[in-house]
Structures are given as C-alpha cells and as structure tokens.
Design a protein around this motif. Structure first.
Motif, short mmCIF file in Angstrom:
data_model
loop_
_atom_site.label_atom_id
_atom_site.label_comp_id
_atom_site.label_asym_id
_atom_site.label_seq_id
_atom_site.Cartn_x
_atom_site.Cartn_y
_atom_site.Cartn_z
N UNK A 188 0.82 -1.21 0.00
CA UNK A 188 0.00 0.00 0.00
C UNK A 188 0.85 1.26 0.00
N UNK A 189 1.90 1.27 0.85
CA UNK A 189 2.77 2.44 1.00
C UNK A 189 4.19 1.94 1.22
N UNK A 190 5.17 2.70 0.72
CA UNK A 190 6.56 2.34 0.98
C UNK A 190 7.40 3.60 1.14
N UNK A 191 8.50 3.45 1.86
CA UNK A 191 9.47 4.54 2.02
C UNK A 191 10.83 3.91 2.29
N UNK A 219 13.80 9.25 -3.94
CA UNK A 219 14.30 10.54 -4.44
C UNK A 219 13.98 11.67 -3.48
N UNK A 220 12.79 11.61 -2.85
CA UNK A 220 12.41 12.66 -1.89
C UNK A 220 13.32 12.68 -0.67
N UNK A 221 13.71 11.51 -0.20
CA UNK A 221 14.47 11.42 1.05
C UNK A 221 15.98 11.52 0.86
N UNK A 222 16.47 11.36 -0.36
CA UNK A 222 17.92 11.40 -0.59
C UNK A 222 18.54 12.72 -0.16
N UNK A 223 17.82 13.81 -0.35
CA UNK A 223 18.35 15.13 0.02
C UNK A 223 18.46 15.27 1.54
N UNK A 224 17.53 14.67 2.28
CA UNK A 224 17.54 14.77 3.74
C UNK A 224 18.54 13.82 4.39
N UNK A 225 18.78 12.68 3.76
CA UNK A 225 19.60 11.63 4.35
C UNK A 225 21.02 11.70 3.79
N UNK A 226 22.00 11.85 4.67
CA UNK A 226 23.39 11.82 4.23
C UNK A 226 23.94 10.39 4.28
N UNK A 227 23.64 9.66 5.36
CA UNK A 227 24.05 8.27 5.51
C UNK A 227 22.79 7.45 5.72
N UNK A 274 14.84 7.31 11.54
CA UNK A 274 13.81 8.22 12.05
C UNK A 274 13.11 8.93 10.89
N UNK A 275 13.87 9.37 9.91
CA UNK A 275 13.30 10.07 8.76
C UNK A 275 12.38 9.14 7.96
N UNK A 299 12.90 3.76 13.92
CA UNK A 299 11.87 3.80 12.88
C UNK A 299 10.48 3.65 13.50
N UNK A 300 10.32 2.71 14.42
CA UNK A 300 9.02 2.48 15.05
C UNK A 300 8.58 3.69 15.87
N UNK A 301 9.48 4.26 16.64
CA UNK A 301 9.15 5.43 17.47
C UNK A 301 8.77 6.63 16.62
N UNK A 302 9.50 6.84 15.52
CA UNK A 302 9.21 7.97 14.63
C UNK A 302 7.85 7.79 13.96
N UNK A 303 7.52 6.56 13.59
CA UNK A 303 6.22 6.30 12.96
C UNK A 303 5.08 6.53 13.97
N UNK A 304 5.31 6.13 15.23
CA UNK A 304 4.30 6.36 16.27
C UNK A 304 4.11 7.86 16.53
N UNK A 305 5.21 8.59 16.61
CA UNK A 305 5.13 10.03 16.86
C UNK A 305 4.40 10.76 15.72
N UNK A 306 4.55 10.24 14.49
CA UNK A 306 3.92 10.88 13.34
C UNK A 306 2.44 10.52 13.20
#
Length: 122
Positions: free
Chosen positions: A53-56, A61-69, A77-78, A111-118
C-alpha cells in the motif's frame, strides 16, 4: 571447535516464525521493514490481497536530500516519519509492526518510534 553462527540465517528463521503469527489485512495492514548496512526500507502491506500500500526508504528521491548516511539511526527516524505521513495520507491509521526478525533496538526502534510520533498506531 567454534562454529561460526550465520546471523542472516538465524534472522530469516526468526522472520518466518514471526510471519506465521503476524498477518496484515486491509483494515490493519502490516508495517514491514528491512535494514542493510547502507539503507533502510519500510513497507505497509495488505497480505490478504498481496499488495504493497505504502513504501518509504532511504533511496527514495524525496528522502535522498535529507539523508546523508542511509544506514544510521537518524535515517531510520526520517523513514519512519515519512512512512507514517504517506500512510495517513492514504487513510491508514493502524498497523501491525513486523520487525522482520531484527532485534528491537537501534534503527528498528528509531523507525518504530518515529512512525508512532507521526501518528501511526501499533
């Protein structure tokens, strides 16, 4: 004599045991993740219809600019925040978390904590 433990084989066995019990439906899909040393991937899957249904991921391409490593806790988290945003946009509020046999620390927990917070509930 020491036998070297194949950690990937152990993880796959754990993953299969977890998948026997966890099943995603249309009303409550499964949030599955995969992590490598360089990237982290997350998908929300409806197992009944066999549809993602959804993937990240850190290679989007959207996240490459935010993520350095792509292989660290900050990247996880992102990705967690982004998967939750995309899920909420599609009307998915509640999921079943599938950690895919990974230990619930570090990147998996971030990842789980960030998804819960969002806004995702699991």
């Amino acid at each position: 004599m020491f036998k070297k433990v194949d950690r990937q084989k152990v993880r796959r066995r754990k993953h299969l045991k977890i998948r026997k019990r966890i099943n995603g439906t249309a009303s409550k899909p499964r949030l599955s993740l995969y992590r490598s040393n360089k990237n982290i991937f997350a998908q929300i899957i409806d197992d009944v219809n066999a549809v993602t249904l959804v993937s990240a991921s850190t290679i989007d391409k959207e996240l490459r600019a935010e993520v350095t490593n792509g292989g660290n806790v900050e990247a996880a988290k992102i990705v967690g925040k982004k998967i939750a945003e995309r899920a909420l946009a599609k009307g998915i509020t509640e999921v079943v978390f599938d950690r895919s046999g990974y230990i619930y620390t570090g990147k998996v927990k971030a990842l789980a904590d960030a998804a819960r917070e969002a806004g995702l509930k699991f």
